[in-house]
Design a protein around this motif. Structure first.
Motif, mmCIF file in Angstrom:
data_model
loop_
_atom_site.group_PDB
_atom_site.id
_atom_site.type_symbol
_atom_site.label_atom_id
_atom_site.label_comp_id
_atom_site.label_asym_id
_atom_site.label_seq_id
_atom_site.Cartn_x
_atom_site.Cartn_y
_atom_site.Cartn_z
ATOM 1 N N ALA A 1 1.348 -1.322 0.293
ATOM 2 C CA ALA A 1 0.452 0.042 0.160
ATOM 3 C C ALA A 1 1.332 0.959 -0.332
ATOM 4 C CB ALA A 1 -0.895 -0.215 1.533
ATOM 5 N N LEU A 2 0.678 2.355 -0.850
ATOM 6 C CA LEU A 2 1.494 3.205 -1.229
ATOM 7 C C LEU A 2 0.515 4.606 -1.544
ATOM 8 C CD1 LEU A 2 4.436 1.722 -3.100
ATOM 9 C CD2 LEU A 2 4.213 2.377 -1.232
ATOM 10 N N CYS A 3 1.247 5.354 -1.127
ATOM 11 C CA CYS A 3 0.028 6.906 -1.946
ATOM 12 C C CYS A 3 0.620 7.276 -2.699
ATOM 13 C CB CYS A 3 0.711 8.400 -0.604
ATOM 14 S SG CYS A 3 2.002 8.656 -0.836
ATOM 15 N N ALA A 4 -0.450 7.905 -3.794
ATOM 16 C CA ALA A 4 0.602 8.111 -5.188
ATOM 17 C C ALA A 4 1.917 8.827 -5.422
ATOM 18 C CB ALA A 4 -0.658 8.756 -5.773
ATOM 19 N N SER A 5 2.497 9.128 -4.228
ATOM 20 C CA SER A 5 3.425 10.168 -4.793
ATOM 21 C C SER A 5 4.365 8.582 -4.659
ATOM 22 C CB SER A 5 3.455 11.208 -3.483
ATOM 23 O OG SER A 5 4.808 11.922 -3.820
ATOM 24 N N CYS A 6 4.722 8.183 -3.641
ATOM 25 C CA CYS A 6 5.163 7.649 -3.456
ATOM 26 C C CYS A 6 4.938 5.873 -4.176
ATOM 27 C CB CYS A 6 4.988 6.409 -1.884
ATOM 28 S SG CYS A 6 5.759 7.270 -0.579
ATOM 29 N N HIS A 7 4.048 5.674 -5.102
ATOM 30 C CA HIS A 7 4.293 4.591 -6.134
ATOM 31 C C HIS A 7 4.380 4.887 -7.234
ATOM 32 C CE1 HIS A 7 0.805 1.979 -8.118
ATOM 33 N NE2 HIS A 7 2.220 1.660 -8.513
ATOM 34 N N ILE A 8 4.385 5.990 -7.674
ATOM 35 C CA ILE A 8 5.143 7.173 -9.266
ATOM 36 C C ILE A 8 7.021 7.186 -8.060
ATOM 37 C CG2 ILE A 8 6.183 9.033 -10.128
ATOM 38 C CD1 ILE A 8 3.298 9.826 -9.739
ATOM 39 N N ARG A 9 7.620 6.944 -6.974
ATOM 40 C CA ARG A 9 9.102 7.034 -6.994
ATOM 41 C C ARG A 9 9.480 5.967 -6.590
ATOM 42 N NH1 ARG A 9 7.230 11.432 -3.204
ATOM 43 N NH2 ARG A 9 8.434 13.347 -4.101
ATOM 44 N N TYR A 10 8.687 4.087 -6.317
ATOM 45 C CA TYR A 10 8.970 3.337 -5.950
ATOM 46 C C TYR A 10 8.679 2.390 -7.818
ATOM 47 C CZ TYR A 10 8.433 -1.421 -3.708
ATOM 48 O OH TYR A 10 8.727 -2.706 -4.237
ATOM 49 N N ASP A 11 8.083 3.071 -8.465
ATOM 50 C CA ASP A 11 7.646 2.353 -9.347
ATOM 51 C C ASP A 11 8.878 2.699 -10.852
ATOM 52 O OD1 ASP A 11 6.282 0.424 -8.938
ATOM 53 O OD2 ASP A 11 4.221 1.643 -9.881
ATOM 54 N N ASN A 12 9.940 3.407 -10.131
ATOM 55 C CA ASN A 12 10.850 3.914 -11.244
ATOM 56 C C ASN A 12 12.529 2.995 -11.276
ATOM 57 O OD1 ASN A 12 13.057 5.406 -12.725
ATOM 58 N ND2 ASN A 12 12.694 7.297 -12.185
ATOM 59 N N HIS A 13 12.599 2.059 -11.803
ATOM 60 C CA HIS A 13 12.961 0.703 -11.898
ATOM 61 C C HIS A 13 14.832 1.698 -12.269
ATOM 62 C CE1 HIS A 13 10.169 -1.836 -11.270
ATOM 63 N NE2 HIS A 13 9.656 -1.633 -11.528
ATOM 64 N N CYS A 14 14.392 2.420 -13.353
ATOM 65 C CA CYS A 14 15.710 3.081 -13.153
ATOM 66 C C CYS A 14 16.675 4.857 -11.984
ATOM 67 C CB CYS A 14 16.000 3.682 -15.232
ATOM 68 S SG CYS A 14 14.847 2.265 -15.510
ATOM 69 N N ASP A 15 15.700 4.627 -11.910
ATOM 70 C CA ASP A 15 16.705 6.058 -10.704
ATOM 71 C C ASP A 15 15.415 5.823 -9.669
ATOM 72 O OD1 ASP A 15 18.043 7.997 -9.584
ATOM 73 O OD2 ASP A 15 16.438 9.482 -11.286
ATOM 74 N N ARG B 1 13.328 -6.686 -5.233
ATOM 75 C CA ARG B 1 13.134 -4.871 -5.908
ATOM 76 C C ARG B 1 14.855 -4.735 -5.474
ATOM 77 N NH1 ARG B 1 9.964 -0.748 -7.693
ATOM 78 N NH2 ARG B 1 7.902 -3.008 -7.928
ATOM 79 N N VAL B 2 15.369 -4.655 -4.237
ATOM 80 C CA VAL B 2 16.560 -4.845 -3.901
ATOM 81 C C VAL B 2 17.310 -4.823 -4.755
ATOM 82 C CG1 VAL B 2 16.994 -6.162 -1.808
ATOM 83 C CG2 VAL B 2 17.966 -3.497 -2.050
ATOM 84 N N PHE B 3 17.701 -6.225 -5.172
ATOM 85 C CA PHE B 3 18.580 -6.963 -5.892
ATOM 86 C C PHE B 3 18.617 -6.125 -7.220
ATOM 87 C CE2 PHE B 3 18.555 -11.633 -3.787
ATOM 88 C CZ PHE B 3 18.757 -10.995 -2.510
ATOM 89 N N GLY B 4 17.502 -5.969 -8.277
ATOM 90 C CA GLY B 4 17.750 -5.036 -8.901
ATOM 91 C C GLY B 4 17.958 -3.548 -8.932
ATOM 92 N N ILE B 5 18.149 -3.017 -8.049
ATOM 93 C CA ILE B 5 18.933 -1.223 -7.882
ATOM 94 C C ILE B 5 19.811 -1.267 -7.489
ATOM 95 C CG2 ILE B 5 15.836 -0.852 -8.322
ATOM 96 C CD1 ILE B 5 17.149 0.230 -5.151
ATOM 97 N N MET B 6 20.201 -2.255 -6.641
ATOM 98 C CA MET B 6 21.738 -1.850 -5.982
ATOM 99 C C MET B 6 22.810 -1.398 -6.277
ATOM 100 S SD MET B 6 21.666 -6.337 -3.723
ATOM 101 C CE MET B 6 23.428 -6.199 -3.661
ATOM 102 N N GLY B 7 22.936 -1.741 -8.115
ATOM 103 C CA GLY B 7 23.956 -0.467 -8.847
ATOM 104 C C GLY B 7 23.114 -0.256 -9.220
ATOM 105 N N CYS B 8 22.402 0.869 -9.139
ATOM 106 C CA CYS B 8 21.881 1.609 -8.994
ATOM 107 C C CYS B 8 22.409 3.336 -8.696
ATOM 108 C CB CYS B 8 20.215 1.989 -9.389
ATOM 109 S SG CYS B 8 19.644 2.986 -7.368
ATOM 110 N N PRO B 9 22.953 4.757 -8.879
ATOM 111 C CA PRO B 9 23.321 5.781 -9.292
ATOM 112 C C PRO B 9 23.145 6.048 -7.075
ATOM 113 C CG PRO B 9 23.143 5.676 -10.656
ATOM 114 C CD PRO B 9 22.100 4.877 -10.630
ATOM 115 N N ARG B 10 21.561 5.834 -6.869
ATOM 116 C CA ARG B 10 21.110 6.535 -5.929
ATOM 117 C C ARG B 10 21.585 4.948 -4.532
ATOM 118 N NH1 ARG B 10 18.189 10.727 -6.590
ATOM 119 N NH2 ARG B 10 17.732 11.114 -8.269
#
Length: 282
Positions: free
Chosen positions: A49-63, A140-149
């Motif tokens: 369960a997420l709010c609209a703003s967090c949903h957008i940020r969560y679904d941005n797989h590249c960043d 999900r976290v495995f997929g973003i471990m190499g991203c700049p953030r």
């Protein structure tokens, strides 16, 4: 998603239900083959369960701007090391922790809001309980471990997540032994400090809060007589009977369960029936 439920990442009311593992994730088959998906992707176990703003940020797989993952990573490492020993002994398939098993360890998840404009460092929020499938959040976290953030993930957590990734995706017993030694385990150890946590899948299959099982005093059924006629048969009073689910099209429900549909309405329409199916409410 219940009415009035709060966003898992912030203090706003949740009006979206985001998928942890997306339908478009091309690694689903590989994850399944490796035994790393032990839940129904089209069930609430794969939703947060997420709010609209967090949903957008969560679904941005590249960043991505936020992430959550199990706080007790050591539990998953120990579980996998123990399961490797069992697999070598009996040739069984991999089993991984279920939501119910992780809940026995507290079910807490680390929540991180990554750096953004005007913010010098990532914000590591207080751990919170989530009742979904822990392997979904790990994917999900495995997929973003190499991203700049990803530098917002605490260093000690990143080291543990990398060890867990190696155990899940590298079939290298020498590396597994190195990891075991690092965490104080021996090659002959079988319990790994997990106590009574079984390595078998313990998702709801018996009466419980997550299964739609109804206790009925009398249950009628038909039984064939010797002459071919039918008579009514009653189940013993007090026995547990599993109601038959009403089939429906998952794809028209779950993958639209979010900003493009009325999630509250559909949540009221269907009830989880065990780990893999739903029943229509009367």
């Amino acid at each position: 998603m219940a009415a009035g439920e709060m966003c898992f990442m912030c203090d706003l009311e949740a009006d979206h239900c985001a998928h942890v593992i997306a339908e478009a994730d091309k690694s689903i088959q590989t994850l399944s083959e490796r035994g790393l998906i032990n839940f129904d992707l089209m069930s609430p176990m794969n939703g947060v369960a997420l709010c609209a703003s967090c949903h957008i940020r969560y679904d941005n797989h590249c960043d991505p701007r936020l992430i959550f993952y199990p706080k007790d990573i050591d539990f998953f490492i120990a579980f996998e090391l123990r399961n490797r020993i069992r697999r070598r002994k009996d040739g069984s398939s991999r089993t991984v922790p279920t939501a119910a098993q992780y809940a026995k360890r507290g079910g807490l998840y680390t929540r991180i809001v990554f750096r953004r404009k005007g913010q010098d460092t990532a914000i590591v929020k207080d751990p919170a309980c989530w009742h979904g499938a822990p392997l979904g959040s790990l994917r999900r976290v495995f997929g973003i471990m190499g991203c700049p953030r990803a530098d917002g993930i605490p260093e000690e957590d990143m080291l543990r997540l990398r060890d867990l990734w190696d155990l899940y995706f590298r079939d290298n017993e020498g590396l597994a032994q190195t990891v075991a030694t690092r965490y104080g385990f021996s090659a002959t150890e079988e319990d790994f400090g997990l106590g009574g946590v079984d390595s078998d899948n313990d998702e709801p299959g018996v009466p419980g809060e997550d299964s739609e099982i109804v206790k009925r005093d009398e249950e009628e059924d038909e039984e064939e007589e010797e002459d071919g006629s039918l008579r009514k048969r009653r189940a013993p009073a007090g026995t547990w009977q599993q109601p038959k689910p009403v089939p429906f099209n998952y794809r028209n429900w779950c993958w639209e369960y979010g900003p493009r549909s009325s999630s509250n309405q559909k949540a009221e329409t269907f009830t989880l029936h065990g780990p893999t199916s739903f029943v229509r409410n009367p």
